[in-house]
Write a protein that holds these residues in place. Structure first.
Motif, PDB file in Angstrom:
ATOM      1  N   ILE B 190     -11.654 -13.034 -17.415  1.00  0.00           N
ATOM      2  CA  ILE B 190     -11.780 -12.583 -18.803  1.00  0.00           C
ATOM      3  C   ILE B 190     -11.784 -11.063 -18.818  1.00  0.00           C
ATOM      4  CG2 ILE B 190     -12.990 -14.659 -19.563  1.00  0.00           C
ATOM      5  CD1 ILE B 190     -15.626 -13.142 -19.325  1.00  0.00           C
ATOM      6  N   PHE B 191     -11.418 -10.509 -19.943  1.00  0.00           N
ATOM      7  CA  PHE B 191     -11.428  -9.052 -20.068  1.00  0.00           C
ATOM      8  C   PHE B 191     -11.525  -8.654 -21.540  1.00  0.00           C
ATOM      9  CE2 PHE B 191      -7.119  -8.401 -21.676  1.00  0.00           C
ATOM     10  CZ  PHE B 191      -6.495  -9.610 -21.341  1.00  0.00           C
ATOM     11  N   ARG B 192     -11.841  -7.415 -21.721  1.00  0.00           N
ATOM     12  CA  ARG B 192     -11.947  -6.897 -23.091  1.00  0.00           C
ATOM     13  C   ARG B 192     -10.996  -5.714 -23.225  1.00  0.00           C
ATOM     14  NH1 ARG B 192     -15.945  -8.925 -26.123  1.00  0.00           N
ATOM     15  NH2 ARG B 192     -17.536 -10.175 -25.054  1.00  0.00           N
ATOM     16  N   ALA B 193     -10.604  -5.503 -24.429  1.00  0.00           N
ATOM     17  CA  ALA B 193      -9.753  -4.342 -24.711  1.00  0.00           C
ATOM     18  C   ALA B 193     -10.626  -3.242 -25.301  1.00  0.00           C
ATOM     19  CB  ALA B 193      -8.651  -4.727 -25.693  1.00  0.00           C
ATOM     20  N   ASN B 194     -10.171  -2.019 -25.156  1.00  0.00           N
ATOM     21  CA  ASN B 194     -10.921  -0.928 -25.787  1.00  0.00           C
ATOM     22  C   ASN B 194     -10.565  -0.837 -27.272  1.00  0.00           C
ATOM     23  OD1 ASN B 194      -8.479   0.435 -26.044  1.00  0.00           O
ATOM     24  ND2 ASN B 194      -8.731   1.529 -24.099  1.00  0.00           N
ATOM     25  N   ALA B 195     -11.118   0.169 -27.895  1.00  0.00           N
ATOM     26  CA  ALA B 195     -10.950   0.275 -29.343  1.00  0.00           C
ATOM     27  C   ALA B 195      -9.493   0.411 -29.749  1.00  0.00           C
ATOM     28  CB  ALA B 195     -11.755   1.462 -29.862  1.00  0.00           C
ATOM     29  N   ASP B 196      -8.699   0.937 -28.856  1.00  0.00           N
ATOM     30  CA  ASP B 196      -7.282   1.123 -29.185  1.00  0.00           C
ATOM     31  C   ASP B 196      -6.432  -0.081 -28.786  1.00  0.00           C
ATOM     32  OD1 ASP B 196      -7.807   3.664 -30.151  1.00  0.00           O
ATOM     33  OD2 ASP B 196      -7.640   4.555 -28.137  1.00  0.00           O
ATOM     34  N   GLY B 197      -7.136  -1.096 -28.235  1.00  0.00           N
ATOM     35  CA  GLY B 197      -6.383  -2.268 -27.812  1.00  0.00           C
ATOM     36  C   GLY B 197      -5.858  -2.175 -26.388  1.00  0.00           C
ATOM     37  N   GLY B 198      -6.247  -1.077 -25.688  1.00  0.00           N
ATOM     38  CA  GLY B 198      -5.806  -0.933 -24.292  1.00  0.00           C
ATOM     39  C   GLY B 198      -6.613  -1.855 -23.392  1.00  0.00           C
ATOM     40  N   PHE B 199      -6.029  -2.240 -22.286  1.00  0.00           N
ATOM     41  CA  PHE B 199      -6.727  -3.180 -21.411  1.00  0.00           C
ATOM     42  C   PHE B 199      -6.186  -3.088 -19.992  1.00  0.00           C
ATOM     43  CE2 PHE B 199      -3.249  -6.193 -20.968  1.00  0.00           C
ATOM     44  CZ  PHE B 199      -2.472  -5.888 -22.078  1.00  0.00           C
ATOM     45  N   VAL B 200      -7.018  -3.482 -19.053  1.00  0.00           N
ATOM     46  CA  VAL B 200      -6.632  -3.624 -17.648  1.00  0.00           C
ATOM     47  C   VAL B 200      -7.405  -4.825 -17.104  1.00  0.00           C
ATOM     48  CG1 VAL B 200      -6.628  -2.635 -15.333  1.00  0.00           C
ATOM     49  CG2 VAL B 200      -6.224  -1.158 -17.312  1.00  0.00           C
ATOM     50  N   ASN B 201      -6.718  -5.735 -16.503  1.00  0.00           N
ATOM     51  CA  ASN B 201      -7.397  -6.857 -15.874  1.00  0.00           C
ATOM     52  C   ASN B 201      -6.792  -7.039 -14.489  1.00  0.00           C
ATOM     53  OD1 ASN B 201      -9.151  -9.095 -15.624  1.00  0.00           O
ATOM     54  ND2 ASN B 201      -7.457 -10.495 -16.077  1.00  0.00           N
ATOM     55  N   VAL B 202      -7.663  -6.981 -13.491  1.00  0.00           N
ATOM     56  CA  VAL B 202      -7.205  -7.094 -12.111  1.00  0.00           C
ATOM     57  C   VAL B 202      -7.699  -8.413 -11.540  1.00  0.00           C
ATOM     58  CG1 VAL B 202      -7.253  -6.064  -9.820  1.00  0.00           C
ATOM     59  CG2 VAL B 202      -7.261  -4.588 -11.854  1.00  0.00           C
ATOM     60  N   VAL B 203      -6.824  -9.157 -10.981  1.00  0.00           N
ATOM     61  CA  VAL B 203      -7.187 -10.419 -10.349  1.00  0.00           C
ATOM     62  C   VAL B 203      -6.951 -10.236  -8.857  1.00  0.00           C
ATOM     63  CG1 VAL B 203      -6.827 -12.927 -10.310  1.00  0.00           C
ATOM     64  CG2 VAL B 203      -6.306 -11.595 -12.389  1.00  0.00           C
ATOM     65  N   PRO B 204      -8.080 -10.104  -8.104  1.00  0.00           N
ATOM     66  CA  PRO B 204      -7.917  -9.845  -6.669  1.00  0.00           C
ATOM     67  C   PRO B 204      -7.210 -11.004  -5.950  1.00  0.00           C
ATOM     68  CG  PRO B 204     -10.179  -9.473  -7.379  1.00  0.00           C
ATOM     69  CD  PRO B 204      -9.488 -10.178  -8.487  1.00  0.00           C
ATOM     70  N   GLY B 205      -6.449 -10.661  -4.942  1.00  0.00           N
ATOM     71  CA  GLY B 205      -5.750 -11.676  -4.129  1.00  0.00           C
ATOM     72  C   GLY B 205      -6.555 -12.013  -2.880  1.00  0.00           C
ATOM     73  N   PRO B 206      -6.071 -12.814  -2.011  1.00  0.00           N
ATOM     74  CA  PRO B 206      -4.751 -13.459  -2.211  1.00  0.00           C
ATOM     75  C   PRO B 206      -4.788 -14.598  -3.206  1.00  0.00           C
ATOM     76  CG  PRO B 206      -5.747 -14.211  -0.148  1.00  0.00           C
ATOM     77  CD  PRO B 206      -6.681 -13.173  -0.704  1.00  0.00           C
ATOM     78  N   LEU B 207      -3.713 -14.812  -3.863  1.00  0.00           N
ATOM     79  CA  LEU B 207      -3.612 -15.867  -4.870  1.00  0.00           C
ATOM     80  C   LEU B 207      -2.502 -16.850  -4.458  1.00  0.00           C
ATOM     81  CD1 LEU B 207      -3.636 -13.727  -8.150  1.00  0.00           C
ATOM     82  CD2 LEU B 207      -5.524 -15.087  -7.240  1.00  0.00           C
ATOM     83  N   ASP B 208      -2.714 -18.047  -4.821  1.00  0.00           N
ATOM     84  CA  ASP B 208      -1.655 -19.038  -4.638  1.00  0.00           C
ATOM     85  C   ASP B 208      -0.818 -19.035  -5.914  1.00  0.00           C
ATOM     86  OD1 ASP B 208       0.043 -21.094  -4.095  1.00  0.00           O
ATOM     87  OD2 ASP B 208      -1.505 -22.658  -4.120  1.00  0.00           O
ATOM     88  N   LEU B 209       0.255 -18.330  -5.838  1.00  0.00           N
ATOM     89  CA  LEU B 209       1.085 -18.190  -7.029  1.00  0.00           C
ATOM     90  C   LEU B 209       2.251 -19.187  -7.035  1.00  0.00           C
ATOM     91  CD1 LEU B 209       1.183 -14.291  -7.312  1.00  0.00           C
ATOM     92  CD2 LEU B 209      -0.217 -15.905  -8.612  1.00  0.00           C
ATOM     93  N   THR B 210       2.128 -20.178  -6.168  1.00  0.00           N
ATOM     94  CA  THR B 210       3.183 -21.181  -6.096  1.00  0.00           C
ATOM     95  C   THR B 210       3.302 -21.900  -7.436  1.00  0.00           C
ATOM     96  OG1 THR B 210       2.679 -21.511  -3.757  1.00  0.00           O
ATOM     97  CG2 THR B 210       4.049 -23.183  -4.830  1.00  0.00           C
ATOM     98  N   GLY B 211       4.453 -21.910  -7.994  1.00  0.00           N
ATOM     99  CA  GLY B 211       4.697 -22.619  -9.251  1.00  0.00           C
ATOM    100  C   GLY B 211       4.274 -21.867 -10.482  1.00  0.00           C
ATOM    101  N   ILE B 212       3.715 -20.658 -10.300  1.00  0.00           N
ATOM    102  CA  ILE B 212       3.284 -19.891 -11.490  1.00  0.00           C
ATOM    103  C   ILE B 212       4.514 -19.192 -12.061  1.00  0.00           C
ATOM    104  CG2 ILE B 212       1.844 -18.023 -12.359  1.00  0.00           C
ATOM    105  CD1 ILE B 212       0.295 -20.538 -11.490  1.00  0.00           C
ATOM    106  N   HIS B 213       4.813 -19.448 -13.314  1.00  0.00           N
ATOM    107  CA  HIS B 213       5.981 -18.818 -13.888  1.00  0.00           C
ATOM    108  C   HIS B 213       5.643 -17.880 -15.037  1.00  0.00           C
ATOM    109  CE1 HIS B 213       6.214 -21.072 -17.788  1.00  0.00           C
ATOM    110  NE2 HIS B 213       5.467 -21.938 -17.098  1.00  0.00           N
ATOM    111  N   ALA B 214       4.342 -17.919 -15.446  1.00  0.00           N
ATOM    112  CA  ALA B 214       3.998 -17.017 -16.542  1.00  0.00           C
ATOM    113  C   ALA B 214       2.508 -16.720 -16.525  1.00  0.00           C
ATOM    114  CB  ALA B 214       4.391 -17.652 -17.874  1.00  0.00           C
ATOM    115  N   VAL B 215       2.168 -15.653 -17.196  1.00  0.00           N
ATOM    116  CA  VAL B 215       0.746 -15.380 -17.487  1.00  0.00           C
ATOM    117  C   VAL B 215       0.599 -15.404 -19.004  1.00  0.00           C
ATOM    118  CG1 VAL B 215       0.295 -14.039 -15.390  1.00  0.00           C
ATOM    119  CG2 VAL B 215       1.056 -12.870 -17.471  1.00  0.00           C
TER     120      VAL B 215
END
Lengths: 186, 239
Positions: B190-215
């Motif tokens: 989960i993440f929040r945006a700042n007042a201007d709508g800016g955001f950064v979300n980092v998902v540390p790896g390693p990740l199993d991205l097999t079959g992932i086609h979208a976020v």
């Protein structure tokens, strides 16, 4: 009076004995209260003034000479001044004329052993003399003592010649003086 | 004025009933330390004090004696005691205030440290993702909608950064999902945006991205959800 003499009171004051005020109150509390009520005609004010009176006594305790005895006359003089000051404004004519007794050397009000044991005896002795005063003599005495009026002011108030008032005052004081000093029949 | 002439004046002087000129006569003698006048005034003081007997004798209230005596009792001890209690109370208040302040400060510092640590870890993860040779970058959005970049690394993780996310209620949060070609979406935090709508979300790896086609991003309750509960506001293909 609690069996305490004026001399003991002065000795206790001189030693800064905290019991001195209890002794003083037992000696003079009643007459001081009566005097305050008589002049202020306000019992609540009289109680406040009694408290202040004995506080003044305690604050000046070192000024009394144990060899001479001085408390009674001084205390009652202060009481009278306090009561009249209470009734009158500090800026009145009275203030300019009345001797600031509480700032006077306390020795002036001391008395010698040959005289009454303490001023309470004198105050009692005066009762008989007062009873025998003529009404006008008593009136001028009361106006001078309780109200703080000068002789000329009394004359104005009573609408009598100044000479007449002085005559009444002189005879009244003479009777009082005699009764206090010797207990002689006026 | 001679002494015999003054004999009848001493009581009047003590009473303050003398006319000023006559009072001055007596006072001039007193200034000269006249012994006779001194003695006469002593006697006059007794006479005038005795005049208090003219007042009707009243019995003072019983409480007055105790009141007078109580007012004479040494106040130093009482004051010391009161000051001590007052000082102690003040010290307690200060101590309590300090403790609360310390707790708040400590809590605040801990929170700040935790936040900084999280940011540092995110930054490390982000740097790791961005620096890996296998990282792919996908740009999304347009000028009038949410836009940004997605950095994806099989071993490094995912960095999802951008701007212009819409404002949402304070009790809601954004949640990032990894969308597989088949099966249920997987939460990527989960993440929040700042007042201007800016955001950064980092998902540390390693990740199993097999079959992932979208976020995708959905708006969820503040603690996040195990599965999307609302229609995604943003879907970015990374396939």
């Amino acid at each position: 009076m609690g069996g305490q003499s004026e001399t003991q009171l002065v000795e206790k004051l001189a030693k800064c004995d905290p019991d001195a005020i209890a002794v003083a109150y037992d000696l003079y509390g009643r007459i001081a209260f009566s005097l305050f009520v008589r002049i202020t005609r306000d019992q609540s004010a009289a109680e406040d003034l009694v408290q202040e009176l004995f506080l003044r006594l305690w604050n000046r305790r070192r000024e009394f000479d144990a060899s001479r005895g001085a408390v009674g006359p001084w205390l009652l003089s202060i009481a009278r001044n306090m009561a009249i000051d209470y009734v009158r404004s500090a800026q009145t004519r009275f203030q300019s004329k009345l001797k600031p007794i509480d700032q006077t050397n306390t020795h002036r009000f001391s008395y010698k052993p040959k005289e009454p044991e303490h001023v309470m005896d004198a105050a009692k002795a005066i009762q008989d003399a007062l009873a025998e005063l003529k009404p006008n003599q008593r009136k001028v005495l009361e106006l001078a003592y309780f109200e703080g009026y000068s002789q000329s002011e009394i004359a104005t108030r009573l609408e009598e010649p100044l000479g007449t008032v002085k005559s009444w005052m002189r005879s009244a004081l003479e009777r009082v003086r005699i009764s206090v000093k010797g207990g002689a029949k006026p | 004025m001679t002494h015999p002439e003054m004999n009848e004046l001493y009581e009047l002087y003590v009473l303050g009933a003398l006319e000023p000129e006559l009072a001055s006569e007596i006072e001039s003698h007193l200034v000269d330390q006249c012994e006779y006048c001194g003695e006469r005034l002593q006697e006059a003081a007794i006479v005038t004090a005795a005049m208090s007997g003219m007042a009707e004798q009243l019995e003072p209230p019983k409480h007055l004696r105790e009141r007078v005596l109580a007012s004479m009792r040494p106040r130093k001890q009482a004051k010391s005691w009161m000051y001590a209690v007052g000082g102690l109370a003040a010290a307690c208040v200060l101590l309590l205030a300090y403790a609360l302040w310390s707790m708040n400060t400590s809590r605040s510092l801990r929170e700040q440290i935790a936040a900084l640590t999280q940011e540092r870890n995110q930054l490390r993860s982000a740097v790791e993702v961005l620096s890996r040779p296998d990282t792919r970058m996908v740009q999304f959005g347009n000028q009038n909608a949410a836009r940004g970049r997605v950095f994806v690394s099989q071993n490094g993780g995912v960095v999802f950064a951008g701007s212009q996310l819409p404002q949402i209620a304070s009790d809601r949060t954004f949640q990032l999902w990894l969308i597989p070609t088949s099966g249920a979406p997987r939460s990527a935090g989960i993440f929040r945006a700042n007042a201007d709508g800016g955001f950064v979300n980092v998902v540390p790896g390693p990740l199993d991205l097999t079959g992932i086609h979208a976020v995708a991003v959905s708006v969820e309750p503040s603690q996040g959800s195990p599965a999307p509960t609302t229609t995604p506001i943003l879907v970015v293909s990374i396939g």
